[in-house]
Design a protein around this motif. Structure first.
Motif, PDB file in Angstrom:
ATOM      1  N   TRP A  14      43.484  44.177  -3.191  1.00 54.94           N
ATOM      2  CA  TRP A  14      42.455  43.462  -2.453  1.00 54.94           C
ATOM      3  C   TRP A  14      41.183  44.292  -2.409  1.00 54.94           C
ATOM      4  CZ3 TRP A  14      43.555  38.592  -1.656  1.00 54.94           C
ATOM      5  CH2 TRP A  14      44.893  38.220  -1.600  1.00 54.94           C
ATOM      6  N   PRO A  15      40.013  43.630  -2.417  1.00 54.32           N
ATOM      7  CA  PRO A  15      38.757  44.384  -2.376  1.00 54.32           C
ATOM      8  C   PRO A  15      38.545  45.011  -0.998  1.00 54.32           C
ATOM      9  CG  PRO A  15      38.330  42.029  -2.226  1.00 54.32           C
ATOM     10  CD  PRO A  15      39.794  42.190  -2.493  1.00 54.32           C
ATOM     11  N   THR A  16      37.785  46.097  -1.014  1.00 56.12           N
ATOM     12  CA  THR A  16      37.432  46.728   0.255  1.00 56.12           C
ATOM     13  C   THR A  16      36.396  45.853   0.970  1.00 56.12           C
ATOM     14  OG1 THR A  16      35.607  47.979  -0.701  1.00 56.12           O
ATOM     15  CG2 THR A  16      37.798  49.020  -0.737  1.00 56.12           C
ATOM     16  N   ARG A  17      36.129  46.176   2.217  1.00 55.40           N
ATOM     17  CA  ARG A  17      35.142  45.400   2.979  1.00 55.40           C
ATOM     18  C   ARG A  17      33.777  45.480   2.307  1.00 55.40           C
ATOM     19  NH1 ARG A  17      34.342  43.101   7.888  1.00 55.40           N
ATOM     20  NH2 ARG A  17      32.283  43.318   8.826  1.00 55.40           N
ATOM     21  N   GLN A  18      33.406  46.678   1.841  1.00 57.89           N
ATOM     22  CA  GLN A  18      32.113  46.853   1.203  1.00 57.89           C
ATOM     23  C   GLN A  18      32.016  46.007  -0.072  1.00 57.89           C
ATOM     24  OE1 GLN A  18      31.244  50.845   0.022  1.00 57.89           O
ATOM     25  NE2 GLN A  18      29.164  50.362  -0.647  1.00 57.89           N
ATOM     26  N   THR A  61      29.709  38.869  -1.801  1.00 55.75           N
ATOM     27  CA  THR A  61      29.174  37.727  -1.055  1.00 55.75           C
ATOM     28  C   THR A  61      27.660  37.704  -1.140  1.00 55.75           C
ATOM     29  OG1 THR A  61      31.054  37.812   0.454  1.00 55.75           O
ATOM     30  CG2 THR A  61      29.116  36.602   1.198  1.00 55.75           C
ATOM     31  N   GLY A  62      27.032  38.864  -1.007  1.00 53.29           N
ATOM     32  CA  GLY A  62      25.576  38.946  -1.121  1.00 53.29           C
ATOM     33  C   GLY A  62      25.086  38.521  -2.489  1.00 53.29           C
ATOM     34  N   ILE A  63      25.764  38.952  -3.521  1.00 44.69           N
ATOM     35  CA  ILE A  63      25.384  38.575  -4.890  1.00 44.69           C
ATOM     36  C   ILE A  63      25.488  37.064  -5.068  1.00 44.69           C
ATOM     37  CG2 ILE A  63      26.094  38.734  -7.311  1.00 44.69           C
ATOM     38  CD1 ILE A  63      26.872  41.676  -6.689  1.00 44.69           C
ATOM     39  N   VAL A  64      26.556  36.477  -4.562  1.00 40.48           N
ATOM     40  CA  VAL A  64      26.744  35.027  -4.681  1.00 40.48           C
ATOM     41  C   VAL A  64      25.643  34.290  -3.923  1.00 40.48           C
ATOM     42  CG1 VAL A  64      28.249  33.109  -4.021  1.00 40.48           C
ATOM     43  CG2 VAL A  64      29.216  35.134  -5.114  1.00 40.48           C
TER      44      VAL A  64
END
Length: 126
Positions: free
Chosen positions: A83-87, A93-96
Motif C-alpha cells: 500500500w502507498p504511504t500517506r505522502q 491525489t494532487g497530481i490527479v
C-alpha cells in the motif's frame, strides 16, 4: 459409489440447500412485513439471524465452498499488496486534481472557441 454417482447426489442436495436458503430469505422478508407492529430491533435481529442461517446453508453447497475458498485466497492476496504511504497518496491525489483542472480548462476553452466559430458561421449569437 463412484465419482459420477457422488456428484449427482451432491448436485441434487445442492439444489435442495439453495432452495432452503432462498425460502429462509423469503420468509425473513415476509415475516418482517407481517410483524410490522413489533419492535424494529426484534425484526432486525430476526432478519439478520435468517440471513446468517441462509448463508451458512448456502456455504455448504459446492458453489458456496468455492466462494469461501475464493474469499480466503483474496484475503491472502490483499495482505501481499504494498500500500502507498500517506505522502504518496497525497501526492498522487494532487497530481490527479491538477490534471483534471488542466483538462477541464482546455475543454472549456475549446468549447468556447467552437461555440464562437459556429456562431460566427451561422450568424446566430446567444
Amino acid at each position: 459409489m463412484n465419482a459420477s454417482t457422488e456428484n449427482q447426489q451432491t448436485g441434487s442436495l445442492d439444489g435442495l440447500k439453495w432452495g432452503v436458503a432462498l425460502l429462509l430469505l423469503i420468509g425473513a422478508v415476509v415475516a418482517n412485513y407481517m410483524f410490522a407492529d413489533q419492535s424494529v430491533l426484534v425484526r432486525a435481529i430476526g432478519v439478520v439471524a435468517a440471513v446468517i442461517i441462509a448463508g451458512l446453508i448456502a456455504m455448504q453447497t459446492e458453489k458456496g465452498r468455492t466462494a469461501v475458498a475464493f474469499a480466503k485466497e483474496s484475503r491472502t492476496e490483499v495482505r501481499k499488496v504494498v500500500w502507498p504511504t500517506r505522502q504518496e497518496a497525497v501526492q498522487t491525489t494532487g497530481i490527479v486534481l491538477v490534471a483534471t483542472l488542466i483538462m477541464s480548462l482546455l475543454l472549456w476553452g475549446l468549447d468556447s472557441v467552437l461555440f464562437w466559430v459556429v456562431g460566427f458561421i451561422t450568424g446566430l449569437q446567444v
